[in-house]
Design a protein around this motif. Sequence first.
Motif, PDB file in Angstrom:
ATOM      1  N   ALA A  22       0.828  -1.209   0.000  1.00 30.02           N
ATOM      2  CA  ALA A  22       0.000   0.000   0.000  1.00 30.02           C
ATOM      3  C   ALA A  22       0.861   1.257   0.000  1.00 30.02           C
ATOM      4  O   ALA A  22       0.549   2.246  -0.689  1.00 30.02           O
ATOM      5  CB  ALA A  22      -0.922  -0.001   1.223  1.00 30.02           C
ATOM      6  N   LEU A  23       1.949   1.231   0.772  1.00 29.81           N
ATOM      7  CA  LEU A  23       2.850   2.381   0.826  1.00 29.81           C
ATOM      8  C   LEU A  23       3.479   2.660  -0.531  1.00 29.81           C
ATOM      9  O   LEU A  23       3.466   3.797  -1.020  1.00 29.81           O
ATOM     10  CB  LEU A  23       3.954   2.129   1.861  1.00 29.81           C
ATOM     11  N   THR A  24       4.032   1.638  -1.162  1.00 30.08           N
ATOM     12  CA  THR A  24       4.719   1.856  -2.435  1.00 30.08           C
ATOM     13  C   THR A  24       3.741   2.279  -3.525  1.00 30.08           C
ATOM     14  O   THR A  24       4.043   3.156  -4.342  1.00 30.08           O
ATOM     15  CB  THR A  24       5.486   0.592  -2.875  1.00 30.08           C
ATOM     16  N   ASP A  25       2.548   1.700  -3.545  1.00 28.11           N
ATOM     17  CA  ASP A  25       1.545   2.130  -4.527  1.00 28.11           C
ATOM     18  C   ASP A  25       1.163   3.593  -4.304  1.00 28.11           C
ATOM     19  O   ASP A  25       1.073   4.380  -5.250  1.00 28.11           O
ATOM     20  CB  ASP A  25       0.296   1.245  -4.419  1.00 28.11           C
ATOM     21  N   GLY A  26       0.927   3.938  -3.049  1.00 21.30           N
ATOM     22  CA  GLY A  26       0.528   5.310  -2.742  1.00 21.30           C
ATOM     23  C   GLY A  26       1.611   6.321  -3.068  1.00 21.30           C
ATOM     24  O   GLY A  26       1.333   7.402  -3.603  1.00 21.30           O
ATOM     25  N   LEU A  27       2.848   5.977  -2.772  1.00 19.44           N
ATOM     26  CA  LEU A  27       3.957   6.886  -3.063  1.00 19.44           C
ATOM     27  C   LEU A  27       4.139   7.083  -4.568  1.00 19.44           C
ATOM     28  O   LEU A  27       4.482   8.171  -5.026  1.00 19.44           O
ATOM     29  CB  LEU A  27       5.254   6.355  -2.440  1.00 19.44           C
ATOM     30  N   GLN A  28       3.907   6.031  -5.332  1.00 15.73           N
ATOM     31  CA  GLN A  28       4.041   6.159  -6.777  1.00 15.73           C
ATOM     32  C   GLN A  28       2.965   7.079  -7.348  1.00 15.73           C
ATOM     33  O   GLN A  28       3.215   7.854  -8.280  1.00 15.73           O
ATOM     34  CB  GLN A  28       3.986   4.781  -7.435  1.00 15.73           C
ATOM     35  N   ILE A  29       1.768   7.024  -6.785  1.00 17.35           N
ATOM     36  CA  ILE A  29       0.715   7.951  -7.230  1.00 17.35           C
ATOM     37  C   ILE A  29       1.113   9.384  -6.898  1.00 17.35           C
ATOM     38  O   ILE A  29       0.966  10.299  -7.719  1.00 17.35           O
ATOM     39  CB  ILE A  29      -0.628   7.593  -6.568  1.00 17.35           C
ATOM     40  N   GLN A  30       1.631   9.602  -5.680  1.00 14.53           N
ATOM     41  CA  GLN A  30       2.091  10.943  -5.304  1.00 14.53           C
ATOM     42  C   GLN A  30       3.193  11.412  -6.238  1.00 14.53           C
ATOM     43  O   GLN A  30       3.296  12.609  -6.552  1.00 14.53           O
ATOM     44  CB  GLN A  30       2.596  10.928  -3.860  1.00 14.53           C
ATOM     45  N   TRP A  31       4.030  10.477  -6.697  1.00 18.10           N
ATOM     46  CA  TRP A  31       5.146  10.815  -7.582  1.00 18.10           C
ATOM     47  C   TRP A  31       4.640  11.385  -8.910  1.00 18.10           C
ATOM     48  O   TRP A  31       5.322  12.208  -9.540  1.00 18.10           O
ATOM     49  CB  TRP A  31       5.985   9.565  -7.822  1.00 18.10           C
ATOM     50  N   LEU A  32       3.451  10.987  -9.322  1.00 13.54           N
ATOM     51  CA  LEU A  32       2.900  11.521 -10.565  1.00 13.54           C
ATOM     52  C   LEU A  32       2.613  13.016 -10.450  1.00 13.54           C
ATOM     53  O   LEU A  32       2.622  13.742 -11.440  1.00 13.54           O
ATOM     54  CB  LEU A  32       1.603  10.775 -10.934  1.00 13.54           C
ATOM     55  N   TYR A  33       2.372  13.492  -9.230  1.00  9.16           N
ATOM     56  CA  TYR A  33       2.105  14.903  -9.005  1.00  9.16           C
ATOM     57  C   TYR A  33       3.384  15.700  -8.754  1.00  9.16           C
ATOM     58  O   TYR A  33       3.488  16.863  -9.109  1.00  9.16           O
ATOM     59  CB  TYR A  33       1.161  15.079  -7.806  1.00  9.16           C
ATOM     60  N   ASP A  34       4.341  15.055  -8.110  1.00  8.18           N
ATOM     61  CA  ASP A  34       5.605  15.728  -7.778  1.00  8.18           C
ATOM     62  C   ASP A  34       6.718  14.704  -7.920  1.00  8.18           C
ATOM     63  O   ASP A  34       6.940  13.887  -7.033  1.00  8.18           O
ATOM     64  CB  ASP A  34       5.550  16.277  -6.343  1.00  8.18           C
ATOM     65  N   ARG A  35       7.436  14.754  -9.048  1.00  7.48           N
ATOM     66  CA  ARG A  35       8.347  13.666  -9.405  1.00  7.48           C
ATOM     67  C   ARG A  35       9.698  13.781  -8.713  1.00  7.48           C
ATOM     68  O   ARG A  35      10.743  13.945  -9.336  1.00  7.48           O
ATOM     69  CB  ARG A  35       8.468  13.586 -10.919  1.00  7.48           C
TER      70      ARG A  35
END
Length: 208
Positions: free
Chosen positions: A174-187
């Motif tokens: 869940a952490l890695t999936d969530g962080l990757q989504i956040q990465w789409l907004y701020d890479r």
Amino acid sequence: MPTATAKQRGPYAKTAALQSRILETCIELFGQTGFHNLTMKEVAQRAGISHTGLLHHFANKDELLSGVLKLRDQKRKEFFLERGVDVLTVPASTAAIKAMLKTVAANDLQPGLIELHSTLSTEATSPDHPAHDYYRQRYASSIGLYTRAFAALAERGELKSDIAPEDLAAMFVALTDGLQIQWLYDRDTERIKRHVRLFLRSFIPGID
């Protein structure tokens, strides 16, 4: 004079290259619009071929989706293998397990692949979605792998947590999936790695 093998290899190579181009195009398109909103005509236009030509290689969107998911798995496997990690097997040593867990932080850090995963995995929660079984099995496989990894560390006294390995595994995914989504907004790649390291350090002493 070209041999029969050479004659066969030429058209086959061109076909494989075209199919690869179509699937690479679909990684971006599925990530942007999802499965249901994408049309075959849009795929053909973006891939630079005729609609009829596309149907010659992929009869429908289900075939395209199947090809895209296979390509994504191939890219993921290659990513890990380049870093000495087999995505299906828990490494034998403590150091190798820690390296595998840290490697996950950078997995798929390509906009197209993350958008593809984020969009399709959300769509596919519907049981009638063609990728539903794929993502159900993928999550089960990932959680199973990390459960075995955390359990192996626990057996060696390297896991300092009262949380069961299977629960840590679910939290880790869940952490890695969530962080990757956040990465789409701020890479900010380093921030993703930092957050994963902080999580792992909270129950695996000595992980850098």
